[in-house]
Design a protein around this motif. Structure first.
Motif, PDB file in Angstrom:
ATOM      1  N   ARG A  64       0.973  -1.182  -0.059  1.00  0.00           N
ATOM      2  CA  ARG A  64       0.038   0.039  -0.046  1.00  0.00           C
ATOM      3  C   ARG A  64       0.843   1.183   0.099  1.00  0.00           C
ATOM      4  NH1 ARG A  64      -5.513   0.662   1.403  1.00  0.00           N
ATOM      5  NH2 ARG A  64      -6.549  -1.581   1.373  1.00  0.00           N
ATOM      6  N   LEU A  65       0.441   2.339  -0.688  1.00  0.00           N
ATOM      7  CA  LEU A  65       1.051   3.683  -0.627  1.00  0.00           C
ATOM      8  C   LEU A  65       0.675   4.207   0.916  1.00  0.00           C
ATOM      9  CD1 LEU A  65       0.293   5.136  -4.086  1.00  0.00           C
ATOM     10  CD2 LEU A  65       2.704   4.321  -3.161  1.00  0.00           C
ATOM     11  N   ALA A 104       0.771   8.006   2.550  1.00  0.00           N
ATOM     12  CA  ALA A 104       0.690   9.273   2.288  1.00  0.00           C
ATOM     13  C   ALA A 104       0.817  10.106   3.745  1.00  0.00           C
ATOM     14  CB  ALA A 104      -0.414  10.002   1.572  1.00  0.00           C
ATOM     15  N   GLY A 105      -0.403  10.687   4.210  1.00  0.00           N
ATOM     16  CA  GLY A 105      -0.410  11.232   5.672  1.00  0.00           C
ATOM     17  C   GLY A 105      -0.638  10.101   6.629  1.00  0.00           C
ATOM     18  N   GLY A 106      -1.090   8.896   6.041  1.00  0.00           N
ATOM     19  CA  GLY A 106      -1.215   8.048   7.083  1.00  0.00           C
ATOM     20  C   GLY A 106      -2.407   7.889   8.008  1.00  0.00           C
ATOM     21  N   HIS A 107      -3.405   9.002   7.904  1.00  0.00           N
ATOM     22  CA  HIS A 107      -4.283   9.441   8.813  1.00  0.00           C
ATOM     23  C   HIS A 107      -5.630   8.711   8.450  1.00  0.00           C
ATOM     24  CE1 HIS A 107      -1.621  11.586  11.157  1.00  0.00           C
ATOM     25  NE2 HIS A 107      -2.758  12.360  11.916  1.00  0.00           N
ATOM     26  N   SER A 108      -5.570   7.862   7.316  1.00  0.00           N
ATOM     27  CA  SER A 108      -6.722   7.097   7.198  1.00  0.00           C
ATOM     28  C   SER A 108      -6.187   5.614   7.287  1.00  0.00           C
ATOM     29  CB  SER A 108      -7.520   7.200   5.933  1.00  0.00           C
ATOM     30  OG  SER A 108      -8.086   8.413   5.754  1.00  0.00           O
ATOM     31  N   LEU A 109      -5.261   5.446   6.699  1.00  0.00           N
ATOM     32  CA  LEU A 109      -4.487   4.118   6.494  1.00  0.00           C
ATOM     33  C   LEU A 109      -3.894   3.488   7.946  1.00  0.00           C
ATOM     34  CD1 LEU A 109      -3.705   1.679   5.004  1.00  0.00           C
ATOM     35  CD2 LEU A 109      -1.532   2.977   4.330  1.00  0.00           C
ATOM     36  N   HIS A 167      -3.976  19.247   3.851  1.00  0.00           N
ATOM     37  CA  HIS A 167      -5.322  19.702   4.257  1.00  0.00           C
ATOM     38  C   HIS A 167      -4.837  21.275   4.695  1.00  0.00           C
ATOM     39  CE1 HIS A 167      -6.768  15.987   3.364  1.00  0.00           C
ATOM     40  NE2 HIS A 167      -6.889  15.779   4.643  1.00  0.00           N
ATOM     41  N   THR A 187      -3.572  14.181   3.367  1.00  0.00           N
ATOM     42  CA  THR A 187      -3.204  14.808   1.962  1.00  0.00           C
ATOM     43  C   THR A 187      -4.478  14.833   1.255  1.00  0.00           C
ATOM     44  OG1 THR A 187      -2.562  12.831   0.988  1.00  0.00           O
ATOM     45  CG2 THR A 187      -0.733  14.035   2.382  1.00  0.00           C
ATOM     46  N   ASP A 221     -14.541  15.051   3.258  1.00  0.00           N
ATOM     47  CA  ASP A 221     -14.760  16.257   2.496  1.00  0.00           C
ATOM     48  C   ASP A 221     -14.253  16.680   1.539  1.00  0.00           C
ATOM     49  OD1 ASP A 221     -16.208  17.819   5.143  1.00  0.00           O
ATOM     50  OD2 ASP A 221     -14.160  16.913   5.970  1.00  0.00           O
ATOM     51  N   ILE A 232      -1.605   8.416  -7.508  1.00  0.00           N
ATOM     52  CA  ILE A 232      -2.058   9.865  -7.972  1.00  0.00           C
ATOM     53  C   ILE A 232      -1.221  10.661  -7.705  1.00  0.00           C
ATOM     54  CG2 ILE A 232      -3.792  11.533  -7.395  1.00  0.00           C
ATOM     55  CD1 ILE A 232      -5.937   9.416  -6.284  1.00  0.00           C
ATOM     56  N   LYS A 278     -21.182  21.711   6.650  1.00  0.00           N
ATOM     57  CA  LYS A 278     -20.912  20.462   7.278  1.00  0.00           C
ATOM     58  C   LYS A 278     -21.573  20.098   8.374  1.00  0.00           C
ATOM     59  CE  LYS A 278     -16.949  17.708   8.704  1.00  0.00           C
ATOM     60  NZ  LYS A 278     -15.294  17.503   8.547  1.00  0.00           N
TER      61      LYS A 278
HETATM   62  C1  LIG Z   1      -9.324  11.689  13.921  1.00  0.00           C
HETATM   63  C2  LIG Z   1      -9.348  12.129  12.572  1.00  0.00           C
HETATM   64  C3  LIG Z   1     -10.398  12.866  11.892  1.00  0.00           C
HETATM   65  C4  LIG Z   1     -10.500  12.877  10.557  1.00  0.00           C
HETATM   66  N1  LIG Z   1     -11.488  13.743  10.216  1.00  0.00           N
HETATM   67  C5  LIG Z   1     -11.696  13.968   8.752  1.00  0.00           C
HETATM   68  C6  LIG Z   1     -12.868  14.744   8.265  1.00  0.00           C
HETATM   69  O1  LIG Z   1     -13.673  15.298   8.944  1.00  0.00           O
HETATM   70  N2  LIG Z   1     -12.994  14.972   6.953  1.00  0.00           N
HETATM   71  C7  LIG Z   1     -11.988  14.208   6.220  1.00  0.00           C
HETATM   72  O2  LIG Z   1     -12.199  14.453   4.768  1.00  0.00           O
HETATM   73  N3  LIG Z   1     -11.110  13.321   6.582  1.00  0.00           N
HETATM   74  C8  LIG Z   1     -11.000  13.321   7.942  1.00  0.00           C
HETATM   75  N4  LIG Z   1     -10.043  12.388   8.410  1.00  0.00           N
HETATM   76  C9  LIG Z   1      -9.060  11.808   7.296  1.00  0.00           C
HETATM   77  C10 LIG Z   1      -7.855  12.576   6.779  1.00  0.00           C
HETATM   78  O3  LIG Z   1      -8.275  13.776   6.040  1.00  0.00           O
HETATM   79  C11 LIG Z   1      -7.129  11.417   6.266  1.00  0.00           C
HETATM   80  O4  LIG Z   1      -5.826  12.207   6.325  1.00  0.00           O
HETATM   81  C12 LIG Z   1      -7.219  11.473   4.590  1.00  0.00           C
HETATM   82  O5  LIG Z   1      -8.416  11.157   4.451  1.00  0.00           O
HETATM   83  C13 LIG Z   1      -6.165  10.504   3.959  1.00  0.00           C
HETATM   84  O6  LIG Z   1      -5.259  11.239   3.626  1.00  0.00           O
HETATM   85  P1  LIG Z   1      -3.849  10.602   4.118  1.00  0.00           P
HETATM   86  O7  LIG Z   1      -2.620  11.434   3.389  1.00  0.00           O
HETATM   87  O8  LIG Z   1      -3.783  10.541   5.610  1.00  0.00           O
HETATM   88  O9  LIG Z   1      -3.889   9.085   3.474  1.00  0.00           O
HETATM   89  P2  LIG Z   1      -3.426   7.867   3.998  1.00  0.00           P
HETATM   90  O10 LIG Z   1      -3.714   7.338   5.251  1.00  0.00           O
HETATM   91  O11 LIG Z   1      -1.822   7.775   4.072  1.00  0.00           O
HETATM   92  O12 LIG Z   1      -3.743   6.912   2.863  1.00  0.00           O
HETATM   93  C14 LIG Z   1      -5.195   6.448   2.529  1.00  0.00           C
HETATM   94  C15 LIG Z   1      -5.163   5.797   1.577  1.00  0.00           C
HETATM   95  O13 LIG Z   1      -5.026   6.181   0.275  1.00  0.00           O
HETATM   96  C16 LIG Z   1      -3.817   5.731  -0.528  1.00  0.00           C
HETATM   97  N5  LIG Z   1      -3.174   6.694  -0.840  1.00  0.00           N
HETATM   98  C17 LIG Z   1      -2.546   7.772  -0.350  1.00  0.00           C
HETATM   99  N6  LIG Z   1      -1.751   8.729  -1.080  1.00  0.00           N
HETATM  100  C18 LIG Z   1      -2.173   8.075  -2.547  1.00  0.00           C
HETATM  101  C19 LIG Z   1      -1.753   8.513  -3.842  1.00  0.00           C
HETATM  102  N7  LIG Z   1      -1.066   9.523  -4.058  1.00  0.00           N
HETATM  103  N8  LIG Z   1      -2.018   7.806  -4.883  1.00  0.00           N
HETATM  104  C20 LIG Z   1      -2.667   6.515  -4.569  1.00  0.00           C
HETATM  105  N9  LIG Z   1      -3.159   6.147  -3.646  1.00  0.00           N
HETATM  106  C21 LIG Z   1      -2.671   6.777  -2.286  1.00  0.00           C
HETATM  107  C22 LIG Z   1      -3.261   4.712   0.461  1.00  0.00           C
HETATM  108  O14 LIG Z   1      -2.513   3.824   0.126  1.00  0.00           O
HETATM  109  C23 LIG Z   1      -4.455   4.356   1.342  1.00  0.00           C
HETATM  110  O15 LIG Z   1      -5.098   3.557   0.991  1.00  0.00           O
HETATM  111  C24 LIG Z   1      -9.626  12.130   9.660  1.00  0.00           C
HETATM  112  C25 LIG Z   1      -8.929  11.587  10.255  1.00  0.00           C
HETATM  113  C26 LIG Z   1      -8.546  11.240  11.703  1.00  0.00           C
HETATM  114  C27 LIG Z   1      -7.499  10.513  11.986  1.00  0.00           C
END
Ligand SMILES: Cc1cc2nc3c(=O)[nH]c(=O)nc-3n(C[C@H](O)[C@H](O)[C@H](O)COP(=O)(O)OP(=O)(O)OC[C@H]3O[C@@H](n4cnc5c(N)ncnc54)[C@H](O)[C@@H]3O)c2cc1C
Lengths: 281, 794
Positions: A29-30, A32-37, A78, A107, A120, A163, A180
């Motif tokens: 898995r890729l 990025a910010g890790g906050h979903s993964l 963000h 991200t 969002d 992406i 929202k």
């Molecule tokens: C407490 C909390 C509250 C949150 N509340 C909200 C909210 O209110 N609204 C909201 O929108 N989000 C919310 N989030 C989610 C946050 O915005 C995530 O960071 C975002 O959704 C995912 O971005 P990431 O960079 O962290 O992705 P990651 O967690 O690193 O990755 C998410 C997924 O995307 C894939 N991926 C990542 N980058 C790429 C790329 N460039 N190309 C292809 N695949 C990729 C990964 O492999 C993984 O499967 C929240 C998160 C937390 C922890």
């Protein structure tokens, strides 16, 4: 709360990232910010054997205006969107994501790739008619927002694709509104509605409405758009159009919101977002 | 001689001031040491295999795959631990009641009764590996029917949690005085409502954690607990070793809120496994585990009837509580609703009050003490009911309260439930609160907001509570049935440098007591609070004590310290008098010295006194060298803090979302030792109650699965969800201790949920909603509005 064992790589070029992604197969898995993964890994809902971190890959950052649209690097966080002076709706929507800590890590690329219907940014991209650039073993391609979101946490980005950038039409002259609804400031949207309105002489020439968390993917509220496009903009026409906000939706229910309540919220929020976008509030 | 008399005759230098908290620098800079920050050479790690089923027979457990791993040292199941001396304890049963109880083992034996019930423990060399290995322990279950609704659990033919007991009914208990039926018959108006105090979690920011190290016949256990002395006692009983062979330490503890006022199975498991392996073992609870298996609070459904005469005089209050106790009785489980019953009459002179409690088993986690423990529930019932009654009578909420308050002159006041309220001035706090409200502005804003679809409401809560948990005579084995005494101990040691170390049996975990204690000691010995170190939470250094809960640590633990300090001051005065050839009764503490009354230059600093005490060349005849004293203190009575709170809320008439616009609290916990710390406790307490009223809920589905297992679903409010609190105090000393202090750790939580609920109901009245239960979530409020409109929410 403790993930299974996994390998980790932080490649320094897109080619290396793509190679690692291709070589590792489905379980790679890729990151990025890790906050979903990472939360999903801690709950062991997702069990990757390898993470390919994009943070050292060049070319995935920056925001530039190119003709009528913005090119935003996939690794843009963000908080950068939030504090950009010219991004309008995108900026507003980004400012409502969780808390400052999350906004400094999450991200735009990750958010779109993750495909969570409660996030969002997906509905904003959809309403604005944007697209993403993706690069995979088959070379670069563009995916229109309308083709990006397939199902709950499922997008048309292939497992071996990255992406690289997001393209958002600037939509100069459009008014916007973002509503929202959540219980706590840091929560995901129970329902959110974004609206973009182009008005001339009090008439709605164009309108785009995006719905968050009203189905397994983000949606365009086409019934609302059709009802308002070409109509004079005033409280009555907006209210009438907003009544259709829940048409053709299929909102998932949970402990705090039944589908019926979500449909009601969509109508209320749609009216508010349109009123805001029309500059009538 | 009492501690007050030993205090300086001039103004107190430190007590009463908002000193910054001594504990904050280490907490803010990340230098505090929690259990998870500690390690021991040779440390092993543990993970627990938990039941995913709410109710099932264990058919088989296959640990072979886990045991085959190189990084696993031991796997234990319930069957491997049959040499344990006894099941986990329930130490407090309501007096005179028959209790149906089922054995609660640290690891399930044959049957699991709630999701998260522990089935096996895996011990290995790596924290991550044991979590993987735990997944490899294969447990086969045979599902049993599940019962989650406490009222349904009482019906004939209901699914039984513990088949052998023949019923889910655990006990029945009544507490009251007067004759409620006669009182209700006398009333012109009787209001009946069903009031729900739903299930909540303590959710401290630090989950639990344990390190057990059994070596050379002795056990050292570090546990994130509020009660290290209980942990020592019960481990001794469980393991069959004597108490002095156990040292229990609560290091820095990142909050408890009652969830760590418990003796948990994990503490036994770690100690047992450490003894088996003769190796130290660590277990750190995950947040998901905490939500499942750290005991929950509340979960009471009550049918309440309150009657009054036309002039507003309340004639009777009757409450019938069904208390969902979960699957097992833990340390204090059955007594929690009883604690509320003592103050079911609130601040009011109600002649007839009775609470009938039925405790019920269900397939959920046990309930036990969570901040306020019984008293928030009771206060919520009284205070919501009195507003319902006021509305029925056409009286204003302040007027009905004033009509029924126990007058200031009546204290100490014995109330219908049999307890004696120590002191109070309820009119005083309500008057002060009303003075801050600006009712005109409220009405103006209310009208203006209405135009925008926002419904503004105001709600009051005037509360009193019972705390300072002690009087062994009252709560102990032959009183209310707690199987221990409830005093506190303190030792005050003056070093030769003049620095002071205080050892307390209290076990603070966020209350700022290091600072408050130091202020008390500093004034009495003429030193700066900076040089007073407070040591607590370690049965090795503070051998005796009973921990921190029930808002007891200042009024019982602080008083013990004041008394020990008074003894030290006495000795110091004798030494000074001897050195200066003055009479001991002429020596006083003045500023930073002990000096002869009237001639402040003629005196000695504490360091000089300590020098004389430790180099005993010139001590009074017969005096022992050294300068340290110990006391044990057991008060005569509880303490009864009180106050008046008001919430102003805005409800979005379209979405049902509630926002708290203003919150004003006037509290009385006696003379303030540190006003800033009191404010902090009140702020946290109110936030906790706003959480219960508007956001938090532990919810199980019909299959007994926990729906709210993470902080995404269990909605704790953050700073963004609460207003700037407006706090003020009145100070009515308690006659129960020489400091005059009353507890304040739970007061905010006890007072606030009713204020918020009453405010929301007040806001909704124009929409036809006249009553609602918590949690007042947007959807539930919207549904109530729709229902009042006659529409059925689609
Ligand atoms: C407490 C909390 C509250 C949150 N509340 C909200 C909210 O209110 N609204 C909201 O929108 N989000 C919310 N989030 C989610 C946050 O915005 C995530 O960071 C975002 O959704 C995912 O971005 P990431 O960079 O962290 O992705 P990651 O967690 O690193 O990755 C998410 C997924 O995307 C894939 N991926 C990542 N980058 C790429 C790329 N460039 N190309 C292809 N695949 C990729 C990964 O492999 C993984 O499967 C929240 C998160 C937390 C922890």
């Amino acid at each position: 709360m403790i993930p299974t064992e996994f390998d980790y790589a932080a490649p320094e070029s897109l080619d290396d990232a793509l190679w690692l992604l291709g070589e590792g197969g489905e379980e790679t898995r890729l990151l990025a910010g890790g906050h979903s993964l990472i939360p999903l890994m801690k709950l062991r809902v997702v069990v990757p054997t390898k993470l390919v971190d994009l943070r050292k890959v060049p070319g995935l950052d920056g925001m530039q205006r190119e003709d009528g649209s913005w090119r935003i690097g996939a690794m843009t966080v963000h908080s950068e969107l939030e504090h950009h002076p010219d991004l309008g709706l995108l900026s507003r929507a980004a400012s409502t994501i969780a808390d400052p800590q999350v906004r400094h890590c999450g991200t735009i690329g990750g958010s779109l790739a993750h495909g969570d219907p409660a996030s969002d940014l997906p509905a904003v991209l959809l309403a604005a008619g944007g697209s993403v650039s993706a690069q995979g073993s088959g070379g670069p391609r563009t995916i229109e927002a309308a083709d990006l979101f397939k199902d709950y946490m499922t997008t048309s980005v292939a497992p071996d694709e990255v992406i690289t950038a997001v393209h958002v039409p600037a939509l100069d002259g459009y008014g916007y509104g973002y509503q929202k609804f959540n219980r706590r400031a840091e929560d995901w949207a129970m329902v959110a509605v974004c609206a973009l309105v182009y008005a001339r002489d009090g008439v709605c020439e164009d309108v785009r409405v995006g719905l968050t968390h009203m189905a397994s993917t983000p949606l365009r509220a086409t019934a609302v758009e059709e009802a308002l496009r070409g109509q004079p903009l005033y409280a009555g026409s907006i209210a009438e159009a907003a009544e259709r906000a829940a048409d053709a939706t299929n909102p998932p229910g949970d402990l705090n919101a039944t589908p019926a309540y979500k449909r009601h919220l969509a109508r209320v929020l749609c009216q508010r977002a349109l009123t805001e976008a029309a500059g009538l509030s | 001689m009492t501690a007050t008399e030993a205090a300086p005759n001039g103004a107190a230098l430190h007590v009463g001031r908002s000193l910054k908290r001594k504990e904050d620098p280490r907490l803010i800079t990340g230098r505090a040491r929690y259990v998870d920050d500690m390690t021991v050479p040779g440390l092993l790690h543990a993970a627990i295999v938990r039941s995913p089923e709410a109710h099932a027979m264990i058919v088989s457990i296959d640990s072979s795959a886990a045991l085959a791993r190189e990084d696993v040292e031991l796997v234990l199941t319930g069957q491997d631990m049959t040499d344990l001396e006894s099941p986990l304890p329930c130490a407090w049963v309501p007096p005179g009641t028959e209790i149906a109880n089922a054995p609660h083992w640290a690891l399930a034996r044959g049957q699991v009764n709630h999701v998260g019930d522990p089935v096996a423990i895996v011990v290995g060399t790596d924290r991550y590996a044991v979590v993987d290995a735990a997944e490899e322990v294969l447990v086969e279950y045979e599902s049993l029917p599940v019962i989650v609704d406490p009222r349904a659990a009482l019906a004939d033919g209901a699914t039984l949690v513990h088949e052998d007991l023949g019923s889910n009914r655990v006990f029945e208990f009544s507490l009251g005085g007067g004759d409620v039926e006669a009182g209700l018959a006398e009333a012109d108006v009787v209001v009946q409502r069903e009031i729900v105090n739903h299930r909540t979690s303590g959710a401290p920011i630090e989950p639990r954690g344990v390190i057990a190290d059994f070596r050379a016949g002795s056990l050292t256990i570090h546990s994130s607990t509020q009660v290290p002395h209980f942990v020592r006692l019960f481990l001794a009983l469980q393991l069959g070793i004597s108490e002095e062979r156990i040292r229990a330490v609560a290091p820095e503890v990142g909050g408890g809120f009652g969830a760590k006022l418990q003796f948990y199975g994990e503490e036994v498991l770690l100690a047992y496994a450490s003894r088996r392996l003769q190796r130290p073992i660590k277990w750190i609870e995950t947040r998901s585990e905490h939500m499942q298996v750290a005991h929950h609070g509340r979960d009471q459904i009550a049918t309440c009837r309150m009657g009054a005469r036309q002039d507003g005089t309340i004639t009777a209050f009757h409450v019938q509580i069904t208390a969902d106790l979960g699957a097992y009785l833990m340390l204090l489980t059955p007594v929690i609703p009883v604690l509320g019953a003592f103050v079911m009459g609130g601040c009011y002179a109600i002649p007839n009050v009775r609470t009938d409690i039925t405790g019920v088993f269900t397939n959920k986690m046990s309930t036990d003490a969570i901040r306020g423990a019984g008293r928030p529930e009771a206060t919520h019932m009284v205070e919501v009911m009195i507003d319902q009654l006021a509305s029925e009578l056409g009286m204003s909420p302040p007027a009905i309260r004033r009509k029924n308050f126990i007058p200031k002159e009546s204290f100490p006041a014995e109330v219908a439930t049999g307890v004696v309220y120590d002191s109070g001035d309820y009119h005083g706090s309500l008057d002060k609160l009303m003075g801050k409200l600006d009712v005109e502005a409220f009405k103006r804003e209310q009208a203006e907001l209405r135009g925008r679809g926002i419904y503004r409401g105001i709600g009051l809560s005037t509360y009193t509570e019972i705390c300072g948990l002690a009087p062994s005579r009252i709560v102990g084995p032959s009183g209310l049935g707690l199987q221990t005494g409830l005093w506190e101990s303190a030792m005050v040691r003056v070093h030769i440098s003049g620095a002071v170390t205080v050892y307390s049996g209290a076990s603070p975990h966020g209350q700022g007591l290091d600072t408050s204690f130091a202020q008390i000691v500093a004034d009495r010995l003429g030193v700066d609070p900076e040089v007073v170190e407070v040591i607590h939470g370690d049965t090795g250094t503070g051998p005796q004590g009973l921990g921190t809960y029930g808002s007891r640590s200042l009024s019982v633990g602080g008083e013990a310290i004041a008394r020990a300090t008074a003894k030290v001051a006495e000795k110091a005065k004798a030494i000074v008098a001897h050195e200066l050839e003055a009479a001991a009764q002429d020596i006083e503490v003045s500023g930073d010295r002990f000096s002869v009354r009237g001639s402040p230059d003629h005196g000695m600093s504490l360091a000089e006194v300590a020098g004389a005490a430790y180099i005993p060349e010139n001590l009074p005849e017969g005096m022992e060298p050294g300068l340290e004293e110990t006391t044990f203190y057991d008060p005569e009575n509880f303490v009864f803090p009180f106050g008046a709170h008001a919430a102003i809320v805005d409800v979005d008439g379209e979405t049902g979302k509630v926002a708290v616009a203003r919150y004003i609290a006037v509290d009385d916990c006696g003379p303030a030792v540190n006003p800033m710390i009191i404010d902090g406790q009140i702020h946290g307490g109110i936030t906790h109650a706003i959480g219960q009223a508007l956001y938090e809920r532990v919810h199980y589905d019909d299959d007994g699965q926990l729906v709210t297992g993470t902080f995404v679903d269990y909605s704790l409010p953050s700073a963004a969800e609460v207003p700037m609190f407006e706090t003020d105090r009145t100070e009515t000393p308690s006659p129960s201790n020489s400091l005059g202090v009353k507890g304040v750790g739970e007061a905010g939580t006890i007072g606030a949920s009713a204020a918020v609920t009453n405010a929301v109901i007040d806001a909704l009245r124009p929409l036809g909603v006249t009553f609602m239960n918590m949690p007042l979530t947007p959807m539930r409020v919207w549904e109530a509005i729709e229902e009042a409109r006659g529409g059925v929410p689609a």
